[in-house]
Design an enzyme around this catalytic site. Sequence first.
Site, PDB file in Angstrom:
ATOM      1  N   TYR A 154      51.723 -75.919  63.563  1.00 39.05           N
ATOM      2  CA  TYR A 154      50.612 -74.962  63.522  1.00 39.05           C
ATOM      3  C   TYR A 154      50.626 -74.255  62.179  1.00 39.05           C
ATOM      4  O   TYR A 154      51.657 -73.736  61.750  1.00 39.05           O
ATOM      5  CB  TYR A 154      50.746 -73.926  64.647  1.00 39.05           C
ATOM      6  CG  TYR A 154      49.632 -72.911  64.627  1.00 39.05           C
ATOM      7  CD1 TYR A 154      48.313 -73.296  64.854  1.00 39.05           C
ATOM      8  CD2 TYR A 154      49.885 -71.561  64.353  1.00 39.05           C
ATOM      9  CE1 TYR A 154      47.273 -72.373  64.813  1.00 39.05           C
ATOM     10  CE2 TYR A 154      48.851 -70.630  64.316  1.00 39.05           C
ATOM     11  CZ  TYR A 154      47.550 -71.045  64.545  1.00 39.05           C
ATOM     12  OH  TYR A 154      46.525 -70.138  64.505  1.00 39.05           O
ATOM     13  N   ASP A 253      55.493 -74.153  55.044  1.00 44.43           N
ATOM     14  CA  ASP A 253      54.935 -73.044  55.810  1.00 44.43           C
ATOM     15  C   ASP A 253      56.097 -72.180  56.293  1.00 44.43           C
ATOM     16  O   ASP A 253      56.809 -72.543  57.228  1.00 44.43           O
ATOM     17  CB  ASP A 253      54.119 -73.599  56.988  1.00 44.43           C
ATOM     18  CG  ASP A 253      53.520 -72.495  57.859  1.00 44.43           C
ATOM     19  OD1 ASP A 253      54.025 -71.355  57.803  1.00 44.43           O
ATOM     20  OD2 ASP A 253      52.572 -72.788  58.609  1.00 44.43           O
ATOM     21  N   LYS A 280      53.153 -62.560  58.271  1.00 43.59           N
ATOM     22  CA  LYS A 280      53.977 -61.802  59.227  1.00 43.59           C
ATOM     23  C   LYS A 280      54.917 -60.776  58.570  1.00 43.59           C
ATOM     24  O   LYS A 280      54.485 -59.726  58.150  1.00 43.59           O
ATOM     25  CB  LYS A 280      54.752 -62.777  60.106  1.00 43.59           C
ATOM     26  CG  LYS A 280      53.756 -63.726  60.853  1.00 43.59           C
ATOM     27  CD  LYS A 280      54.338 -64.305  62.089  1.00 43.59           C
ATOM     28  CE  LYS A 280      53.487 -65.409  62.659  1.00 43.59           C
ATOM     29  NZ  LYS A 280      52.950 -65.166  63.962  1.00 43.59           N
TER      30      LYS A 280
HETATM   31  N1  PMP Z   1      51.849 -70.887  60.405  1.00 43.72           N
HETATM   32  C1  PMP Z   1      52.784 -70.581  61.329  1.00 43.72           C
HETATM   33  C2  PMP Z   1      54.070 -71.364  61.361  1.00 43.72           C
HETATM   34  C3  PMP Z   1      52.553 -69.556  62.247  1.00 43.72           C
HETATM   35  O1  PMP Z   1      53.480 -69.258  63.168  1.00 43.72           O
HETATM   36  C4  PMP Z   1      51.335 -68.819  62.170  1.00 43.72           C
HETATM   37  C5  PMP Z   1      51.016 -67.701  63.136  1.00 43.72           C
HETATM   38  N2  PMP Z   1      51.597 -67.776  64.369  1.00 43.72           N
HETATM   39  C6  PMP Z   1      50.396 -69.171  61.191  1.00 43.72           C
HETATM   40  C7  PMP Z   1      50.693 -70.206  60.330  1.00 43.72           C
HETATM   41  C8  PMP Z   1      49.087 -68.441  61.068  1.00 43.72           C
HETATM   42  O2  PMP Z   1      49.308 -67.118  60.658  1.00 43.72           O
HETATM   43  P1  PMP Z   1      48.216 -65.984  61.016  1.00 43.72           P
HETATM   44  O3  PMP Z   1      48.246 -65.815  62.513  1.00 43.72           O
HETATM   45  O4  PMP Z   1      48.692 -64.767  60.275  1.00 43.72           O
HETATM   46  O5  PMP Z   1      46.896 -66.458  60.530  1.00 43.72           O
END
Ligand code: PMP
Length: 441
Positions: A154, A253, A280
Amino acid sequence: MTTTAATSQESVYRSRTPGSHEAFIRAAEVMPGVAKGAYYYAPYPVTIDRAEGCYLHDVDGNRYVDFANHHTTQILGHNHPAIMRAVERQLERGIAVAAPMGSETALAEELCRRVESLDRVRFCNSGTEATLHAIRLAREFSGRHIIAKFEGGYHGSHDAVEISVAPDPSSAGPPERPVPVRGAGGMPPNTTENVLILPQDDEAAVEALIEEHRDELAAVIFDPRTGVVPQRPAFIRAVRDITRRHGVLLIFDEIVGFRASPGGVQALCGIKPDLTAYGKIVGGGFPVGAFGGRQDLMDLLDPTLGRPRLSQSGSFSGHPVAMAAGLAMLEVLSPDVYDRLDRLTDRLMEGFRDVFARTGTAATAVASGSTFSIYFTGGPVRVYRDAAAADKRPVHGVFLSLMNRGYFLSNVLSMNCLSAAMDESHIDGLVTAMGEALEEN
Ligand code: PMP
């Protein structure tokens, strides 16, 4: 889980949370159910009145030990004094102005100091934006347009990456050569044409696919899946070697990466990606995204070198309050804090293993850094398809049983996490509550 067990958990939940029910009914009059998708679980989410340390207090006066920590962001727990002070200091200087205030430079310096692969950093508002801009940068730099991503990975909610995030394995092709599956409605059918899907934990298959597509691949984007399906360090290093060998950029990521170490997962594994996306923790609890990496790539954004080849700005990008809070959070996150969190996480994983064995539950808990996930399967969880094959039926009942005992986890029981505000008593308490929840469901 039997239907009767779930119903009885739900009736206990309802009897404890009438104020949350009322709040939910009011909300659903003006929003499609909830303010954002992740808030919802059946029968309705608790509405929180206030948070402090490792606790959440709901509007009915129930207290929960918080193992969600704002989607893993609140690694120090809630309202840590260092963050509160930094935010107050910034608020006194002004909330936001259309000019730098210096806090963004201080945070960028801290990131570049911690992470060897970062020569330059830019800020945005979310992890989603960070991966979007990193991907654009990789496409512009390489002159190619296909993005490779791993099945189950994700990277936020935009068309380039919301593909094969949680596909039904029966329609996702063979494991070593998965086919792309759109992850959300509203995406044009041809979005899948720009994506190559790679299998996790299979060096040979990854090498074969990348070699085959190397001339059209702009980048591989890779989340080592901190806490959801953690990948082997040797596999992570292999992905770096393979991409380098075939002249394909690697975007790491690390949006959850500062859960793993002061330098993220890349520091633990000893690799240098070309670009990295953050979110985050970098905003200390305020909305944030960041991306950065090699200077020759980041130069494409530099207006001092002429007209930039890419546009990246945003009304709230680099928001001074988020910058100040993020810096304060990173400054508290010393190696000692990580060591303590890792020890508490080990204790929790050991406790879960004992409780699963004692109750005869086919379940596996996986952890990475201070994040953890629980899957109802007896087998190991190495790749997305192992997690997808787990039994989903007990999840909701167990989640509600834990809520009824004062433990707030993610409602799918994956991407839960600890905070530095916890001690052994919170860990042991969750293990005991898990034992009771499993017997009840
Ligand atoms: N990449 C990863 C690995 C994530 O865990 C998340 C959010 N859970 C995102 C991207 C997307 O970040 P955001 O919710 O701040 O858009």
